[in-house]
Design an enzyme around this catalytic site. Structure first.
Site, PDB file in Angstrom:
ATOM      1  N   LYS A 244     -28.339  -6.563  18.503  1.00  0.00           N
ATOM      2  CA  LYS A 244     -29.774  -6.502  18.813  1.00  0.00           C
ATOM      3  C   LYS A 244     -30.603  -7.549  18.073  1.00  0.00           C
ATOM      4  O   LYS A 244     -31.631  -7.990  18.574  1.00  0.00           O
ATOM      5  CB  LYS A 244     -30.331  -5.101  18.494  1.00  0.00           C
ATOM      6  CG  LYS A 244     -29.942  -4.037  19.503  1.00  0.00           C
ATOM      7  CD  LYS A 244     -30.628  -2.715  19.184  1.00  0.00           C
ATOM      8  CE  LYS A 244     -30.293  -1.661  20.202  1.00  0.00           C
ATOM      9  NZ  LYS A 244     -31.036  -0.412  19.992  1.00  0.00           N
TER      10      LYS A 244
ATOM     11  N   ASN B 125     -33.407  -5.065  22.796  1.00  0.00           N
ATOM     12  CA  ASN B 125     -32.410  -4.164  23.405  1.00  0.00           C
ATOM     13  C   ASN B 125     -32.224  -4.444  24.897  1.00  0.00           C
ATOM     14  O   ASN B 125     -31.304  -3.941  25.510  1.00  0.00           O
ATOM     15  CB  ASN B 125     -32.778  -2.691  23.186  1.00  0.00           C
ATOM     16  CG  ASN B 125     -33.851  -2.204  24.133  1.00  0.00           C
ATOM     17  OD1 ASN B 125     -34.694  -2.974  24.580  1.00  0.00           O
ATOM     18  ND2 ASN B 125     -33.829  -0.925  24.450  1.00  0.00           N
TER      19      ASN B 125
ATOM     20  N   ASP C 211     -37.144   0.401  23.637  1.00  0.00           N
ATOM     21  CA  ASP C 211     -36.915   1.683  22.946  1.00  0.00           C
ATOM     22  C   ASP C 211     -38.226   2.380  22.583  1.00  0.00           C
ATOM     23  O   ASP C 211     -38.417   3.563  22.868  1.00  0.00           O
ATOM     24  CB  ASP C 211     -36.088   1.476  21.665  1.00  0.00           C
ATOM     25  CG  ASP C 211     -34.609   1.312  21.958  1.00  0.00           C
ATOM     26  OD1 ASP C 211     -34.151   1.763  23.019  1.00  0.00           O
ATOM     27  OD2 ASP C 211     -33.918   0.725  21.107  1.00  0.00           O
TER      28      ASP C 211
ATOM     29  N   GLY D  74     -36.848   7.541   8.717  1.00  0.00           N
ATOM     30  CA  GLY D  74     -35.967   6.437   9.081  1.00  0.00           C
ATOM     31  C   GLY D  74     -36.715   5.124   9.159  1.00  0.00           C
ATOM     32  O   GLY D  74     -37.937   5.096   9.386  1.00  0.00           O
TER      33      GLY D  74
ATOM     34  N   GLY E 294     -34.618   2.245  10.459  1.00  0.00           N
ATOM     35  CA  GLY E 294     -33.644   1.398  11.152  1.00  0.00           C
ATOM     36  C   GLY E 294     -34.230   0.875  12.462  1.00  0.00           C
ATOM     37  O   GLY E 294     -35.450   0.860  12.662  1.00  0.00           O
ATOM     38  N   GLY E 295     -33.352   0.457  13.371  1.00  0.00           N
ATOM     39  CA  GLY E 295     -33.784  -0.159  14.616  1.00  0.00           C
ATOM     40  C   GLY E 295     -34.684   0.746  15.448  1.00  0.00           C
ATOM     41  O   GLY E 295     -35.729   0.300  15.950  1.00  0.00           O
ATOM     42  N   ALA E 296     -34.292   2.008  15.605  1.00  0.00           N
ATOM     43  CA  ALA E 296     -35.092   2.926  16.428  1.00  0.00           C
ATOM     44  C   ALA E 296     -36.459   3.150  15.785  1.00  0.00           C
ATOM     45  O   ALA E 296     -37.490   3.148  16.465  1.00  0.00           O
ATOM     46  CB  ALA E 296     -34.354   4.250  16.600  1.00  0.00           C
TER      47      ALA E 296
HETATM   48  P1  NDP Z   1     -29.836   2.249  12.244  1.00  0.00           P
HETATM   49  O1  NDP Z   1     -28.458   2.210  11.705  1.00  0.00           O
HETATM   50  O2  NDP Z   1     -30.569   0.985  12.473  1.00  0.00           O
HETATM   51  O3  NDP Z   1     -30.752   3.176  11.295  1.00  0.00           O
HETATM   52  C1  NDP Z   1     -30.322   4.435  10.864  1.00  0.00           C
HETATM   53  C2  NDP Z   1     -31.435   5.115  10.075  1.00  0.00           C
HETATM   54  O4  NDP Z   1     -31.004   6.438   9.730  1.00  0.00           O
HETATM   55  C3  NDP Z   1     -31.775   4.418   8.762  1.00  0.00           C
HETATM   56  O5  NDP Z   1     -33.145   4.584   8.491  1.00  0.00           O
HETATM   57  C4  NDP Z   1     -30.916   5.201   7.759  1.00  0.00           C
HETATM   58  O6  NDP Z   1     -31.450   5.146   6.451  1.00  0.00           O
HETATM   59  C5  NDP Z   1     -31.056   6.599   8.317  1.00  0.00           C
HETATM   60  N1  NDP Z   1     -29.982   7.503   7.907  1.00  0.00           N
HETATM   61  C6  NDP Z   1     -28.715   7.563   8.426  1.00  0.00           C
HETATM   62  N2  NDP Z   1     -28.024   8.526   7.820  1.00  0.00           N
HETATM   63  C7  NDP Z   1     -28.850   9.086   6.879  1.00  0.00           C
HETATM   64  C8  NDP Z   1     -28.718  10.130   5.921  1.00  0.00           C
HETATM   65  N3  NDP Z   1     -27.565  10.808   5.814  1.00  0.00           N
HETATM   66  N4  NDP Z   1     -29.776  10.441   5.146  1.00  0.00           N
HETATM   67  C9  NDP Z   1     -30.956   9.763   5.266  1.00  0.00           C
HETATM   68  N5  NDP Z   1     -31.131   8.750   6.151  1.00  0.00           N
HETATM   69  C10 NDP Z   1     -30.101   8.423   6.949  1.00  0.00           C
HETATM   70  O7  NDP Z   1     -29.701   3.092  13.601  1.00  0.00           O
HETATM   71  P2  NDP Z   1     -30.738   3.113  14.840  1.00  0.00           P
HETATM   72  O8  NDP Z   1     -32.109   3.086  14.311  1.00  0.00           O
HETATM   73  O9  NDP Z   1     -30.306   2.106  15.829  1.00  0.00           O
HETATM   74  O10 NDP Z   1     -30.404   4.546  15.464  1.00  0.00           O
HETATM   75  C11 NDP Z   1     -30.909   5.733  14.862  1.00  0.00           C
HETATM   76  C12 NDP Z   1     -30.772   6.868  15.860  1.00  0.00           C
HETATM   77  O11 NDP Z   1     -31.594   6.579  16.986  1.00  0.00           O
HETATM   78  C13 NDP Z   1     -29.347   7.074  16.412  1.00  0.00           C
HETATM   79  O12 NDP Z   1     -29.062   8.446  16.420  1.00  0.00           O
HETATM   80  C14 NDP Z   1     -29.440   6.563  17.843  1.00  0.00           C
HETATM   81  O13 NDP Z   1     -28.573   7.278  18.703  1.00  0.00           O
HETATM   82  C15 NDP Z   1     -30.898   6.883  18.165  1.00  0.00           C
HETATM   83  N6  NDP Z   1     -31.447   6.076  19.246  1.00  0.00           N
HETATM   84  C16 NDP Z   1     -31.933   6.748  20.320  1.00  0.00           C
HETATM   85  C17 NDP Z   1     -32.464   6.068  21.377  1.00  0.00           C
HETATM   86  C18 NDP Z   1     -32.963   6.843  22.543  1.00  0.00           C
HETATM   87  O14 NDP Z   1     -33.289   6.213  23.562  1.00  0.00           O
HETATM   88  N7  NDP Z   1     -33.083   8.153  22.464  1.00  0.00           N
HETATM   89  C19 NDP Z   1     -32.539   4.594  21.400  1.00  0.00           C
HETATM   90  C20 NDP Z   1     -32.042   3.967  20.187  1.00  0.00           C
HETATM   91  C21 NDP Z   1     -31.505   4.708  19.164  1.00  0.00           C
HETATM   92  P3  NDP Z   1     -31.110   3.893   5.466  1.00  0.00           P
HETATM   93  O15 NDP Z   1     -32.020   2.767   5.880  1.00  0.00           O
HETATM   94  O16 NDP Z   1     -31.412   4.427   4.122  1.00  0.00           O
HETATM   95  O17 NDP Z   1     -29.650   3.569   5.682  1.00  0.00           O
END
Ligand code: NDP
Length: 285
Positions: free
Chosen positions: A71, A92, A107, A132, A134-136
């Site tokens: 991405k 995306n 997204d 969070g 991350g990307g989402a």
């Molecule tokens: P990323 O890997 O980019 O980000 C993951 C995020 O989750 C980070 O902020 C990470 O924190 C946090 N995280 C993961 N595990 C833990 C934990 N155990 N405790 C605390 N924080 C945690 O992933 P994405 O953003 O791409 O995806 C995130 C979710 O969004 C996924 O479940 C994905 O399926 C969903 N999604 C849904 C979409 C939809 O259309 N419904 C579209 C895109 C994504 P840290 O930065 O500290 O690592």
């Protein structure tokens, strides 16, 4: 009648990608509208992405979705990036405009449509707590900021990622954004209108997991959203509903982001019911 055996091609590039469900939804849409289009699920290793994008051009593909890990890496390989995808820093969806490949991010737009159309809430002026960074989370917070959210608070385990997101939101969208390091339980105060889990906590197969949040101080009309689309009802969603809060699952976001992409590619109104039904069947236990 002359025969036409040519298919228009779209697809998703990822690694790993085999379990990506988007083909189910897009192929259902093509069937519903009788379009001679195909959606291909294509495994592309990170080092092969430049060649793959050259392939997209050479094959005249109408567009592609990008998923992990492409991405961000795809940005320099495209001709133009939409303003919101540039702020998000990730693409995306790629669409073709003549000979150009344009990078988009659907997204956050898909999420916003779910909030407006399924939860019936306008985010303008709302106080939003996002778990969070991350990307989402980036896609959602940028679109919320551009849509006029009042205040955005980002809780994230990694301070570096959370602070970088809030800095970008403030500098590039003028949002009222604040970072809070996630240590222990996250309290949902009475000033929060919308809580969004934008982490992967609760995603299949770890379905018993749930973000550590405390709803004791929350207002009764709180909206609780989860981006996790599989399972369709996460433990967070079930817990919030049992406490009487309004909820929004990750499924509408997934359907709407796909519908927006479908419309960018085909220029046709997306058959959202068929797309949603196909995904629900794919996620059924
Ligand atoms: P990323 O890997 O980019 O980000 C993951 C995020 O989750 C980070 O902020 C990470 O924190 C946090 N995280 C993961 N595990 C833990 C934990 N155990 N405790 C605390 N924080 C945690 O992933 P994405 O953003 O791409 O995806 C995130 C979710 O969004 C996924 O479940 C994905 O399926 C969903 N999604 C849904 C979409 C939809 O259309 N419904 C579209 C895109 C994504 P840290 O930065 O500290 O690592």
């Amino acid at each position: 009648m002359s025969a036409n055996y040519k298919y228009e091609l779209v697809g998703v590039l990822g690694f790993p990608v085999a379990e990506n469900p988007t083909c189910v939804m897009q192929e259902a849409a093509f069937v519903a509208l009788g379009l001679q289009w195909r959606y291909l699920t294509i495994e592309v290793k990170p080092e092969s992405l430049p060649d793959a994008i050259r392939g997209v051009r050479a094959l005249g593909m109408m567009g592609v979705n990008l998923t992990i890990p492409h991405k961000v890496a795809v940005l320099p390989l495209l001709d133009e990036i939409s303003p919101d995808a540039a702020i998000i820093g990730a693409v995306n969806t790629v669409r073709r405009a003549g000979d150009k490949l344009i990078g988009e991010n659907t997204d956050g737009k898909g999420f916003l449509r779910g909030v407006r159309e399924e939860a019936g809430i306008d985010p303008v002026g709302k106080n939003i707590l996002v778990l969070g960074a991350g990307g989402a989370a980036r896609a959602i917070t940028v679109e919320l900021a551009l849509a006029g959210a009042g205040r955005i608070t980002v809780w994230n385990r990694s301070a570096e990622r959370g602070e970088a997101l809030c800095r970008d939101l403030k500098q590039r969208t003028s949002a009222n954004a604040h970072f809070a390091p996630w240590r222990g339980t996250c309290p949902v105060g009475p000033d929060v209108d919308i809580l969004v889990n934008a982490t992967s906590i609760g995603l299949f197969p770890d379905t018993k997991a749930m973000p550590d949040v405390d709803f004791k101080g929350a207002r009764r009309d709180l909206l609780v959203c989860d981006v996790v689309p599989n399972p369709p009802e996460t433990r967070l969603i079930k817990t919030a509903r049992a406490r009487g809060f309004k909820t929004l699952t990750g499924l509408p976001m997934l359907v709407y982001q796909g519908a927006i992409g479908f419309e960018m590619w085909t220029g046709r109104k997306a058959p959202e019911h068929a797309m949603r039904a196909a995904l629900e069947a794919a996620f059924a236990p």
